[in-house]
Design an enzyme around this catalytic site. Structure first.
Site, PDB file in Angstrom:
ATOM      1  N   CYS A  59      -5.675   3.433  24.699  1.00 55.71           N
ATOM      2  CA  CYS A  59      -4.256   3.714  24.436  1.00 55.71           C
ATOM      3  C   CYS A  59      -3.975   3.978  22.952  1.00 55.71           C
ATOM      4  O   CYS A  59      -2.897   4.460  22.595  1.00 55.71           O
ATOM      5  CB  CYS A  59      -3.391   2.555  24.934  1.00 55.71           C
ATOM      6  SG  CYS A  59      -3.875   0.945  24.261  1.00 55.71           S
TER       7      CYS A  59
ATOM      8  N   GLN B 290     -15.879   4.412  -6.727  1.00 54.33           N
ATOM      9  CA  GLN B 290     -15.319   3.187  -6.153  1.00 54.33           C
ATOM     10  C   GLN B 290     -13.812   3.339  -5.958  1.00 54.33           C
ATOM     11  O   GLN B 290     -13.164   2.450  -5.431  1.00 54.33           O
ATOM     12  CB  GLN B 290     -15.562   2.019  -7.110  1.00 54.33           C
ATOM     13  CG  GLN B 290     -17.016   1.722  -7.349  1.00 54.33           C
ATOM     14  CD  GLN B 290     -17.180   0.777  -8.535  1.00 54.33           C
ATOM     15  OE1 GLN B 290     -17.117  -0.432  -8.399  1.00 54.33           O
ATOM     16  NE2 GLN B 290     -17.381   1.338  -9.708  1.00 54.33           N
ATOM     17  N   ASN B 291     -13.273   4.457  -6.442  1.00 54.53           N
ATOM     18  CA  ASN B 291     -11.819   4.631  -6.380  1.00 54.53           C
ATOM     19  C   ASN B 291     -11.384   5.090  -5.004  1.00 54.53           C
ATOM     20  O   ASN B 291     -12.125   5.777  -4.295  1.00 54.53           O
ATOM     21  CB  ASN B 291     -11.368   5.640  -7.440  1.00 54.53           C
ATOM     22  CG  ASN B 291     -11.606   5.125  -8.841  1.00 54.53           C
ATOM     23  OD1 ASN B 291     -11.853   3.931  -9.024  1.00 54.53           O
ATOM     24  ND2 ASN B 291     -11.563   5.999  -9.811  1.00 54.53           N
TER      25      ASN B 291
ATOM     26  N   TYR C  16       0.833  -1.205   0.000  1.00 56.57           N
ATOM     27  CA  TYR C  16       0.000   0.000   0.000  1.00 56.57           C
ATOM     28  C   TYR C  16       0.870   1.258   0.000  1.00 56.57           C
ATOM     29  O   TYR C  16       0.532   2.248  -0.651  1.00 56.57           O
ATOM     30  CB  TYR C  16      -1.006  -0.023   1.163  1.00 56.57           C
ATOM     31  CG  TYR C  16      -2.222  -0.840   0.779  1.00 56.57           C
ATOM     32  CD1 TYR C  16      -3.289  -0.263   0.094  1.00 56.57           C
ATOM     33  CD2 TYR C  16      -2.265  -2.205   1.024  1.00 56.57           C
ATOM     34  CE1 TYR C  16      -4.372  -1.009  -0.313  1.00 56.57           C
ATOM     35  CE2 TYR C  16      -3.355  -2.974   0.626  1.00 56.57           C
ATOM     36  CZ  TYR C  16      -4.405  -2.370  -0.042  1.00 56.57           C
ATOM     37  OH  TYR C  16      -5.469  -3.117  -0.470  1.00 56.57           O
TER      38      TYR C  16
ATOM     39  N   HIS D  19     -15.432   2.851  -1.396  1.00 58.52           N
ATOM     40  CA  HIS D  19     -14.408   1.869  -1.013  1.00 58.52           C
ATOM     41  C   HIS D  19     -13.279   2.471  -0.197  1.00 58.52           C
ATOM     42  O   HIS D  19     -12.199   1.887  -0.101  1.00 58.52           O
ATOM     43  CB  HIS D  19     -13.862   1.170  -2.267  1.00 58.52           C
ATOM     44  CG  HIS D  19     -14.898   0.332  -2.975  1.00 58.52           C
ATOM     45  ND1 HIS D  19     -14.759  -0.135  -4.252  1.00 58.52           N
ATOM     46  CD2 HIS D  19     -16.109  -0.113  -2.562  1.00 58.52           C
ATOM     47  CE1 HIS D  19     -15.825  -0.843  -4.604  1.00 58.52           C
ATOM     48  NE2 HIS D  19     -16.669  -0.824  -3.595  1.00 58.52           N
TER      49      HIS D  19
ATOM     50  N   ALA E 124     -12.747   8.338 -20.572  1.00 56.98           N
ATOM     51  CA  ALA E 124     -13.309   9.366 -19.687  1.00 56.98           C
ATOM     52  C   ALA E 124     -12.743  10.744 -20.015  1.00 56.98           C
ATOM     53  O   ALA E 124     -13.477  11.737 -20.032  1.00 56.98           O
ATOM     54  CB  ALA E 124     -13.013   9.002 -18.227  1.00 56.98           C
TER      55      ALA E 124
ATOM     56  N   ARG F 255       1.825   1.760  -3.520  1.00 62.19           N
ATOM     57  CA  ARG F 255       0.728   2.321  -4.309  1.00 62.19           C
ATOM     58  C   ARG F 255       0.492   3.794  -3.964  1.00 62.19           C
ATOM     59  O   ARG F 255       0.186   4.610  -4.838  1.00 62.19           O
ATOM     60  CB  ARG F 255      -0.563   1.520  -4.091  1.00 62.19           C
ATOM     61  CG  ARG F 255      -0.486   0.133  -4.724  1.00 62.19           C
ATOM     62  CD  ARG F 255      -1.777  -0.621  -4.564  1.00 62.19           C
ATOM     63  NE  ARG F 255      -2.886  -0.003  -5.261  1.00 62.19           N
ATOM     64  CZ  ARG F 255      -4.157  -0.075  -4.875  1.00 62.19           C
ATOM     65  NH1 ARG F 255      -4.495  -0.719  -3.765  1.00 62.19           N
ATOM     66  NH2 ARG F 255      -5.112   0.485  -5.569  1.00 62.19           N
TER      67      ARG F 255
ATOM     68  N   GLY G  27     -16.116   4.385 -16.448  1.00 63.37           N
ATOM     69  CA  GLY G  27     -14.877   3.656 -16.150  1.00 63.37           C
ATOM     70  C   GLY G  27     -15.020   2.559 -15.126  1.00 63.37           C
ATOM     71  O   GLY G  27     -14.097   2.313 -14.359  1.00 63.37           O
TER      72      GLY G  27
HETATM   73  P1  NAD Z   1     -12.264  -2.432 -13.131  1.00 61.74           P
HETATM   74  O1  NAD Z   1     -10.761  -2.494 -13.108  1.00 61.74           O
HETATM   75  O2  NAD Z   1     -13.010  -3.679 -12.881  1.00 61.74           O
HETATM   76  O3  NAD Z   1     -12.765  -1.881 -14.546  1.00 61.74           O
HETATM   77  C1  NAD Z   1     -12.201  -0.748 -15.120  1.00 61.74           C
HETATM   78  C2  NAD Z   1     -13.108  -0.313 -16.257  1.00 61.74           C
HETATM   79  O4  NAD Z   1     -12.599   0.901 -16.774  1.00 61.74           O
HETATM   80  C3  NAD Z   1     -13.189  -1.311 -17.429  1.00 61.74           C
HETATM   81  O5  NAD Z   1     -14.547  -1.489 -17.769  1.00 61.74           O
HETATM   82  C4  NAD Z   1     -12.432  -0.587 -18.549  1.00 61.74           C
HETATM   83  O6  NAD Z   1     -12.955  -0.895 -19.843  1.00 61.74           O
HETATM   84  C5  NAD Z   1     -12.668   0.848 -18.189  1.00 61.74           C
HETATM   85  N1  NAD Z   1     -11.678   1.783 -18.695  1.00 61.74           N
HETATM   86  C6  NAD Z   1     -10.360   1.582 -18.940  1.00 61.74           C
HETATM   87  N2  NAD Z   1      -9.780   2.707 -19.362  1.00 61.74           N
HETATM   88  C7  NAD Z   1     -10.747   3.664 -19.365  1.00 61.74           C
HETATM   89  C8  NAD Z   1     -10.766   5.049 -19.692  1.00 61.74           C
HETATM   90  N3  NAD Z   1      -9.643   5.688 -20.087  1.00 61.74           N
HETATM   91  N4  NAD Z   1     -11.938   5.715 -19.588  1.00 61.74           N
HETATM   92  C9  NAD Z   1     -13.066   5.093 -19.181  1.00 61.74           C
HETATM   93  N5  NAD Z   1     -13.106   3.774 -18.858  1.00 61.74           N
HETATM   94  C10 NAD Z   1     -11.959   3.075 -18.948  1.00 61.74           C
HETATM   95  O7  NAD Z   1     -12.628  -1.262 -12.153  1.00 61.74           O
HETATM   96  P2  NAD Z   1     -13.847  -1.057 -11.167  1.00 61.74           P
HETATM   97  O8  NAD Z   1     -15.106  -1.375 -11.882  1.00 61.74           O
HETATM   98  O9  NAD Z   1     -13.654   0.287 -10.586  1.00 61.74           O
HETATM   99  O10 NAD Z   1     -13.676  -2.178 -10.031  1.00 61.74           O
HETATM  100  C11 NAD Z   1     -12.425  -2.512  -9.521  1.00 61.74           C
HETATM  101  C12 NAD Z   1     -12.291  -2.378  -7.997  1.00 61.74           C
HETATM  102  O11 NAD Z   1     -10.923  -2.081  -7.683  1.00 61.74           O
HETATM  103  C13 NAD Z   1     -13.077  -1.263  -7.394  1.00 61.74           C
HETATM  104  O12 NAD Z   1     -13.700  -1.785  -6.286  1.00 61.74           O
HETATM  105  C14 NAD Z   1     -12.073  -0.192  -6.964  1.00 61.74           C
HETATM  106  O13 NAD Z   1     -12.348   0.225  -5.645  1.00 61.74           O
HETATM  107  C15 NAD Z   1     -10.746  -0.861  -6.956  1.00 61.74           C
HETATM  108  N6  NAD Z   1      -9.650  -0.093  -7.621  1.00 61.74           N
HETATM  109  C16 NAD Z   1      -9.512   1.264  -7.433  1.00 61.74           C
HETATM  110  C17 NAD Z   1      -8.511   1.948  -8.096  1.00 61.74           C
HETATM  111  C18 NAD Z   1      -8.345   3.441  -7.906  1.00 61.74           C
HETATM  112  O14 NAD Z   1      -8.683   3.951  -6.853  1.00 61.74           O
HETATM  113  N7  NAD Z   1      -7.852   4.166  -8.919  1.00 61.74           N
HETATM  114  C19 NAD Z   1      -7.645   1.286  -8.961  1.00 61.74           C
HETATM  115  C20 NAD Z   1      -7.819  -0.097  -9.091  1.00 61.74           C
HETATM  116  C21 NAD Z   1      -8.828  -0.776  -8.441  1.00 61.74           C
END
Ligand code: NAD
Length: 248
Positions: A138, A105-106, A70, A123, A236, A73, A192
């Site tokens: 504590c 979800q990010n 972590y 998340h 996006a 990351r 995304g």
């Molecule tokens: P996912 O990885 O399952 O899916 C990513 C999606 O984004 C795909 O459908 C893909 O086609 C699409 N994508 C790729 N490039 C793109 C772009 N430039 N513009 C738009 N769409 C694009 O991701 P998820 O559905 O968010 O689920 C994964 C889990 O992992 C989540 O629960 C999340 O919390 C976590 N996660 C978070 C991060 C972060 O915070 N950046 C990164 C990785 C995973």
């Protein structure tokens, strides 16, 4: 319908909507160079299974390894910047206060760094720490002893990243607020996300069932395509500025 006509229709829906809910996933951060869970496991980290880095059991079994991953990351994220997709959402909110609810979800904080406020983080937040076990008197985060991970020097409680791991419940009030936004919005944008992780993915169905239009922004097909009225097949950073700009 061709792409330009789809964009025009969706733009009209944005203009008509009194309330817009937006659900974002890892894809919105792809153009900021933020690696997905799996992609972040390169080099030394490639030998470990993603599941072991994202469960409480994995952390308890290997706290140092998971903490250090972590930290790795966090370092990658600190070096990245919000992209035009994050910025378009933040600017729309600034131009139209109270008209948009942003649900993500990010865990990367890029929406907030772009200027969005009130973001519903389903998340958690990778930059936040919290105690692994119920804190005692504590346990003070400010006094935690540095380590991999930091710990309480009185009782040994460990700090862990403030993200929701597999098998853990989502923050209740945040999920409630997101579901409420899905119920009352006129338009939901799903940006995304592959739509495979629940309950987040269920928000699109809630919005649709409540009568909202649902538009997907994703270069690839998703598991939510059948729920949506339209899918804009672009990234996006390409689509959101065109969809949300004042020019339309
Ligand atoms: P996912 O990885 O399952 O899916 C990513 C999606 O984004 C795909 O459908 C893909 O086609 C699409 N994508 C790729 N490039 C793109 C772009 N430039 N513009 C738009 N769409 C694009 O991701 P998820 O559905 O968010 O689920 C994964 C889990 O992992 C989540 O629960 C999340 O919390 C976590 N996660 C978070 C991060 C972060 O915070 N950046 C990164 C990785 C995973």
């Amino acid at each position: 319908m061709e792409e330009g006509a789809l964009l025009d229709t969706a733009t009209t829906w944005v203009e008509q909507a009194r309330h817009v809910a937006v659900l974002t996933g890892a894809g919105i951060s792809a153009e900021s160079g933020v690696p997905t869970f799996r992609e972040a496991q390169t080099g030394y980290w490639a030998q470990f299974r993603p599941e072991d880095m994202a469960t409480e059991e994995g952390f308890r079994a290997h706290p140092r390894r998971v903490w250090d991953w972590y930290q790795h990351r966090r370092g990658l994220l600190a070096a990245s910047q919000p992209n035009a997709g994050h910025v378009a959402l933040a600017q729309f909110q600034q131009r139209h206060p109270g008209r948009i609810t942003l649900i993500t979800q990010n865990v990367d904080g890029l929406h907030q760094r772009a200027g969005s406020t009130g973001v519903l983080c389903l998340h958690g937040d990778i930059f936040a720490d919290r105690w692994l076990d119920t804190p005692r008197n504590c346990c003070h985060i400010d006094h935690a002893v540095a380590g991999h991970p930091p710990y309480c020097d009185r009782c040994g409680n460990l700090l862990r990243p403030g993200v929701v791991w597999f098998g853990e419940p989502l923050p209740y009030a945040t999920l409630e607020a997101a579901q409420q936004a899905a119920r009352v919005c006129d338009l939901m944008l799903v940006v995304g996300t592959a739509g495979a992780v629940y309950p987040a993915a269920g928000l699109a169905r809630i919005a649709r069932d409540a009568g909202a239009r649902v538009v997907i922004v994703n270069p690839q097909p998703t598991e939510l395509d059948a729920v949506a009225h339209e899918a804009l097949r672009g990234t996006a950073a390409q689509v959101l500025p065109a969809l949300l700009s004042e020019a339309h």
